[in-house]
Design a protein around this motif. Sequence first.
Motif, short mmCIF file in Angstrom:
data_model
loop_
_atom_site.label_atom_id
_atom_site.label_comp_id
_atom_site.label_asym_id
_atom_site.label_seq_id
_atom_site.Cartn_x
_atom_site.Cartn_y
_atom_site.Cartn_z
N GLU A 251 0.83 -1.21 0.00
CA GLU A 251 0.00 0.00 0.00
C GLU A 251 0.87 1.26 0.00
O GLU A 251 0.52 2.28 0.60
CB GLU A 251 -0.99 -0.01 1.16
N VAL A 252 1.98 1.20 -0.70
CA VAL A 252 2.90 2.33 -0.81
C VAL A 252 2.42 3.25 -1.94
O VAL A 252 2.02 2.78 -3.01
CB VAL A 252 4.34 1.84 -1.08
N VAL A 253 2.46 4.56 -1.68
CA VAL A 253 2.03 5.54 -2.67
C VAL A 253 3.16 6.45 -3.15
O VAL A 253 3.00 7.15 -4.15
CB VAL A 253 0.85 6.38 -2.15
N ALA A 254 4.30 6.45 -2.45
CA ALA A 254 5.45 7.27 -2.86
C ALA A 254 6.72 6.66 -2.28
O ALA A 254 6.69 6.02 -1.23
CB ALA A 254 5.30 8.71 -2.38
N ILE A 255 7.84 6.87 -2.99
CA ILE A 255 9.13 6.37 -2.55
C ILE A 255 10.19 7.45 -2.75
O ILE A 255 10.02 8.37 -3.54
CB ILE A 255 9.57 5.10 -3.32
N ASP A 256 11.29 7.31 -2.02
CA ASP A 256 12.49 8.10 -2.26
C ASP A 256 13.67 7.34 -1.68
O ASP A 256 13.49 6.38 -0.93
CB ASP A 256 12.38 9.50 -1.65
N ALA A 257 14.86 7.76 -2.08
CA ALA A 257 16.07 7.07 -1.63
C ALA A 257 17.12 8.09 -1.23
O ALA A 257 17.33 9.09 -1.91
CB ALA A 257 16.62 6.19 -2.76
N GLY A 258 17.75 7.85 -0.07
CA GLY A 258 18.86 8.68 0.40
C GLY A 258 20.17 7.99 0.09
O GLY A 258 20.22 7.04 -0.69
N ASN A 259 21.23 8.44 0.73
CA ASN A 259 22.54 7.83 0.47
C ASN A 259 22.51 6.33 0.72
O ASN A 259 22.84 5.55 -0.17
CB ASN A 259 23.61 8.46 1.36
N ASN A 260 22.15 5.93 1.93
CA ASN A 260 22.17 4.51 2.30
C ASN A 260 20.87 4.09 2.97
O ASN A 260 20.88 3.23 3.84
CB ASN A 260 23.36 4.24 3.24
N TYR A 261 19.79 4.69 2.58
CA TYR A 261 18.49 4.33 3.15
C TYR A 261 17.40 4.54 2.11
O TYR A 261 17.59 5.21 1.10
CB TYR A 261 18.19 5.12 4.42
N SER A 262 16.25 3.93 2.37
CA SER A 262 15.09 4.03 1.50
C SER A 262 13.88 4.41 2.34
O SER A 262 13.79 4.03 3.50
CB SER A 262 14.82 2.68 0.81
N VAL A 263 12.96 5.15 1.75
CA VAL A 263 11.78 5.60 2.48
C VAL A 263 10.54 5.41 1.60
O VAL A 263 10.59 5.61 0.38
CB VAL A 263 11.93 7.07 2.95
N ALA A 264 9.46 4.99 2.23
CA ALA A 264 8.20 4.76 1.53
C ALA A 264 7.06 5.41 2.30
O ALA A 264 7.00 5.32 3.53
CB ALA A 264 7.94 3.26 1.38
N LEU A 265 6.17 6.08 1.59
CA LEU A 265 4.95 6.64 2.16
C LEU A 265 3.82 5.70 1.85
O LEU A 265 3.60 5.33 0.69
CB LEU A 265 4.68 8.02 1.55
N LYS A 266 3.10 5.29 2.90
CA LYS A 266 2.00 4.36 2.73
C LYS A 266 0.67 5.11 2.60
O LYS A 266 0.56 6.27 3.00
CB LYS A 266 1.95 3.38 3.90
N ALA A 267 -0.31 4.45 2.04
CA ALA A 267 -1.62 5.06 1.80
C ALA A 267 -2.28 5.54 3.09
O ALA A 267 -3.08 6.48 3.06
CB ALA A 267 -2.53 4.06 1.08
N ASP A 268 -1.93 4.94 4.22
CA ASP A 268 -2.53 5.34 5.50
C ASP A 268 -1.84 6.55 6.12
O ASP A 268 -2.16 6.95 7.25
CB ASP A 268 -2.57 4.17 6.48
N GLY A 269 -0.87 7.16 5.41
CA GLY A 269 -0.18 8.34 5.92
C GLY A 269 0.99 8.06 6.84
O GLY A 269 1.52 8.97 7.45
N THR A 270 1.40 6.81 6.92
CA THR A 270 2.57 6.46 7.72
C THR A 270 3.78 6.27 6.80
O THR A 270 3.64 6.15 5.59
CB THR A 270 2.35 5.18 8.55
N VAL A 271 4.96 6.26 7.42
CA VAL A 271 6.21 6.16 6.67
C VAL A 271 6.97 4.92 7.12
O VAL A 271 7.02 4.61 8.30
CB VAL A 271 7.07 7.43 6.92
N SER A 272 7.58 4.26 6.16
CA SER A 272 8.46 3.12 6.45
C SER A 272 9.84 3.48 5.91
O SER A 272 9.96 3.96 4.79
CB SER A 272 7.93 1.86 5.76
N VAL A 273 10.87 3.30 6.75
CA VAL A 273 12.24 3.61 6.36
C VAL A 273 13.11 2.40 6.67
O VAL A 273 12.98 1.79 7.72
CB VAL A 273 12.78 4.85 7.12
N TRP A 274 14.00 2.06 5.73
CA TRP A 274 14.92 0.94 5.97
C TRP A 274 16.29 1.29 5.40
O TRP A 274 16.43 2.14 4.54
CB TRP A 274 14.37 -0.36 5.38
N GLY A 275 17.30 0.66 5.99
CA GLY A 275 18.69 0.92 5.58
C GLY A 275 19.49 1.44 6.75
O GLY A 275 19.37 0.95 7.87
#
Length: 185
Positions: free
Chosen positions: A112-136
């Motif tokens: 249920e991800v609606v947007a993504i972006d990537a930093g130097n050594n991490y990844s971020v996803a915006l979910k449809a429920d307005g929460t964020v998931s970050v890994w790396g």
Amino acid sequence: AVRAIAGATAASHVIAGATTAKDAGYYQVVVGNTAGVTTSATVFVNVALAAPQVIAWGSSSYNQTTVPAGLTGVTAIAAGNSHSLALRSDGTVVAWGNNGYNQATVPAGLGEVVAIDAGNNYSVALKADGTVSVWGDSSFTTVPAGATKIVAIAAGANVCVALKADGTVICWGYGWTAPSSSLLL
């Protein structure tokens, strides 16, 4: 208006570079020979476009430009320092490239991800429920308390930024702390 198809002299004809906006429309087939000419009924032709294809270029020291085979249904892409991300139309994320900080290991069950972006050594996803998931990189993976009702995300080299529905901007990452970095625009 009925349009002529220049060069259509065979049993079938392909319009090279066709786009729905330019080439869809009403057509007739006119066939002629020594016995005479006949014209078909007017029909609407909808132009089917090829599926979008992800391509990548640049340094590929960690295979970040090697797009996974069979990657389809992509609606958004992002590139980090040495990894890449793709958001698929079904709300899932595909990642590849450098995985030294697990930035290319998408969390199990992430959907249920609606947007993504990537930093130097991490990844971020915006979910449809307005929460964020970050890994790396662990400097970025602890999302600040109150990071809810998020409507947009951005990943920088050393900071992750989220815009809340109320106009508040939340920043976190290397050297940032959530309380002193929340801004009201």
